[in-house]
Design a protein around this motif. Structure first.
Motif: not given
Length: 667
Positions: A295-309, A316-324
């Protein structure tokens, strides 16, 4: 195209197999026999250490020693080429290209390293540039096997499977004892749907070199695909004993641990990956998944940003991004992610449901209905999809349609999960199948149409013919099983499912096996097969449901309650059947308070369900102060399904208990 390619590869002398062929992709020999320098004493000492590390497959240490050699003598061509080979083993195409450019500038003939250039370009996604290098006529004979192998990979990048097949066939002629080649062939066969052929190829790779990291890794990946997550771990761990710092291997290992629910272990490995490769996108993604689950969605978003797109188009990435986005109330942004996911995976029901819910919350109820309509109008509808479709239809005043769908959800009329859904008129599909009788992409839709039309005999005959020609494809066996099961031919269905299982013991195969075995009355065998599946897939929700229901049937109340409570923690209270199962388990255990609490939740979710109503009524019946409420619910269950003998018996028991209490009061 393929003929030209083969002709180009055949130019030059016959194939030559080197003594070091088993490690040709990672452990090369000095390429240049001349150059701007022959290496000074310090450079040669570092180079010798690098070769020792390469012989032990420690390419990271080899890379450091080669850096020392190049620093000691920047104009030594052999060190530059060896470093390029090491960097290719580390999947650093950019670095390898730079080293090759240096070598060519120092005087190396480009023809001598075209195979390495092709490999470097392929790692960078530059398929056309790689192809141009690999199809030149001046590649030395000793490098042509390597070039053909890389050409197979490049052809797959370009979507040309025929060209890839020709390349791999040529590579086998030139370098058939190379285990890395057999790993690539295994991946190619798996991609083509030939799971059995893929397994045979990777087994050949392991046979040729039992210490080949890539072969051990892919054997684990195939076992994960074939039998489940747990089956892969011993192979990954065996490979990690050889190289504990191999990033691709660690990445697959961590992902498998995560999928098994071993999140703490996954996090440890993910952090190790980042220590080795600070920009590894999958390692950051795995940590983002863990944060989102917590449930730490802000942290999840910051970690996703580290992937550089760089992995943004991975499902699976789109799924998690959508859930966030969904969890943070950004419904339009969630719609964008889920729409992209559904476009990539049009049959992904979870994605469809999430997209529909996001559209509904974003104010686009009509669009949500359009997303759900194909699913709820076919067999095997997801229970949540039915419930959601009903709610969405209610919101746009389509109450008649909503009532029909909600009634289906109430009586759990989801229909049997089927491999069949007609995609075009039967006449059109028949004509296509007659023109291309051996093309599964044409024949499978025809079988589906025959099935939908009720012509099971014809569908079965076509499915059997397809099965005979595709023994290595699990889907072909599943088609036969589905038609046979519908026809009541459980022996044929079971035989087909066992063949499918030997190729891949997937969740669809497991569910069909249990259904067929139970239909045959083989309850013990169904339980054993389910237990084997869960041994490798301990987090499977579908498998755990069946296990819980089996324990409810045998009145193993404690075990059933334990399984169902764990499922409840994972997916919440909104699954009426899980809550109803808990109601039954707690009633059986004599824990009336817990049974009533679970039954109340289940009834709130699906008050029209006869199953829920009946079990909630039995829970209330166990409380002497709630007999009147219990009778009311049991009467309702009988009213919904008048012919159900179990419901009628429960109602008679409730009336008897009521009369007994009344007699006690009178006496």
């Amino acid at each position: 195209m393929v003929t030209d390619f083969i002709q180009k590869l055949r130019l030059g002398s016959k194939p030559v197999i080197f003594a070091a062929a088993l490690a040709v992709a990672m452990v090369g020999v000095p390429t240049a026999i001349y150059g701007a320098s022959e290496g000074n004493e310090e450079a040669r000492a570092a180079f010798a250490k690098a070769e020792q590390f390469r012989a032990r497959r420690d390419v990271r240490s080899a890379r450091i020693e080669l850096m020392n050699a190049i620093k000691a003598d920047p104009e030594w061509i052999d060190a530059r080429v060896a470093q390029a080979e090491v960097l290719l083993g580390l999947r650093d195409g950019v670095g390898a290209e730079a080293e090759l450019d240096w070598a060519v500038q120092l005087g190396l003939d480009p023809a001598a390293v075209r195979h390495l250039y092709g490999h470097a370009y392929s790692l960078q996604g530059e398929a056309q540039k790689a192809r141009d290098q690999l199809l030149t006529n001046d590649i030395p004979p000793k490098n042509q096997g390597y070039a053909a192998r890389i050409m197979g990979k490049v052809a797959l990048q370009m979507g040309d499977e025929q060209l890839a097949g020709a390349a791999y066939n040529r590579a086998m002629e030139l370098d058939g004892q190379n285990p890395d080649l057999w790993v690539d062939i295994a991946r190619f066969r798996s991609r083509s749907g030939d799971q059995a052929g893929a397994t045979n190829a990777v087994d050949e790779a392991v046979k040729l070199d039992p210490a080949n990291i890539r072969a051990l890794q892919y054997r684990g990946e195939l076992l994960r695909f074939q039998f489940g997550l747990g089956a892969a771990l011993p192979w990954f761990e065996r490979a990690l004993e050889l190289d504990a710092n191999d990033v691709p291997l660690l990445t697959e290992y961590a992902a498998t641990l995560g999928d098994m629910g071993r999140m703490t272990d996954m996090l440890v490995v993910a952090r190790k990956i980042i220590a080795l490769d600070g920009k590894n996108p999958r390692a950051f993604f795995m940590q983002a998944v863990l944060a989102a689950r917590a449930g730490k969605y802000n942290l999840a978003r910051r970690l996703m940003q580290q992937t550089g797109g760089v992995i943004d188009n991975v499902p699976a990435v789109l799924l998690v991004q959508g859930i966030i986005e969904h969890a943070e109330g950004n419904h339009n942004a969630a719609v964008d992610k889920f729409q992209r996911l559904v476009s990539i995976q049009p049959n992904n029901r979870q994605a469809q449901n999430l997209l529909a819910r996001s559209l509904y919350l974003a104010g686009s109820a009509a669009d949500a209905v359009d997303v759900l309509k194909p699913q709820v109008n076919r067999s095997g509808a997801d229970p949540y999809a039915l419930w959601l479709a009903g709610r969405v239809l209610e919101s746009i005043d389509e109450r008649g349609q909503a009532a029909g769908i909600m009634n289906r959800a109430a009586i759990h009329d989801f229909g049997r999960e089927s491999a069949f859904m007609a995609e075009a008129p039967l006449s059109v599909l028949r004509a296509e199948a007659q023109r291309n009788p051996n093309d599964a992409r044409v024949v499978v839709p025809y079988i589906r149409a025959l099935y939908t039309a009720g012509d099971y005999d014809a569908a079965f005959a076509e499915a059997k013919r397809l099965q005979e020609g595709n023994r290595g494809a699990s889907a072909a066996h599943i088609l036969v099983a589905d038609v046979a099961a519908t026809m009541g031919n459980y022996v044929e269905a079971l035989d087909a499912l066992e063949q499918a299982r030997s190729i891949r013991f997937s969740e669809p195969v497991m569910l069909r096996l249990i259904e067929v075995l139970r239909a045959k009355g083989e309850m013990q065998q169904a339980g054993e097969d389910l237990a084997q599946y869960l041994n490798y897939n301990p987090s499977s929700i579908a498998g755990l449901r069946w296990m819980a229901y089996a324990h409810l049937e045998t009145e193993s109340w404690t075990v059933a309650a334990h399984i169902l409570e764990n499922l409840r923690k994972r997916i919440g209270d909104n699954d009426a059947l899980i809550m109803a199962g808990l109601t039954q388990a707690y009633t059986g255990l004599g824990q009336t308070k817990e049974a009533i609490a679970a039954g109340r939740i289940a009834y709130r979710v699906q008050p029209s369900s006869p199953v829920v109503t009946h079990l909630y009524g039995l829970a209330l019946l166990a409380d002497s102060a709630r007999q009147k409420d219990a009778i009311s619910l049991l009467k309702k269950a009988v009213a919904i399904v008048p012919d159900n003998p179990v419901y009628r018996k429960s109602l008679r028991r409730a009336y008897a208990a009521q009369r007994a209490d009344q007699d006690k009061v009178k006496s």
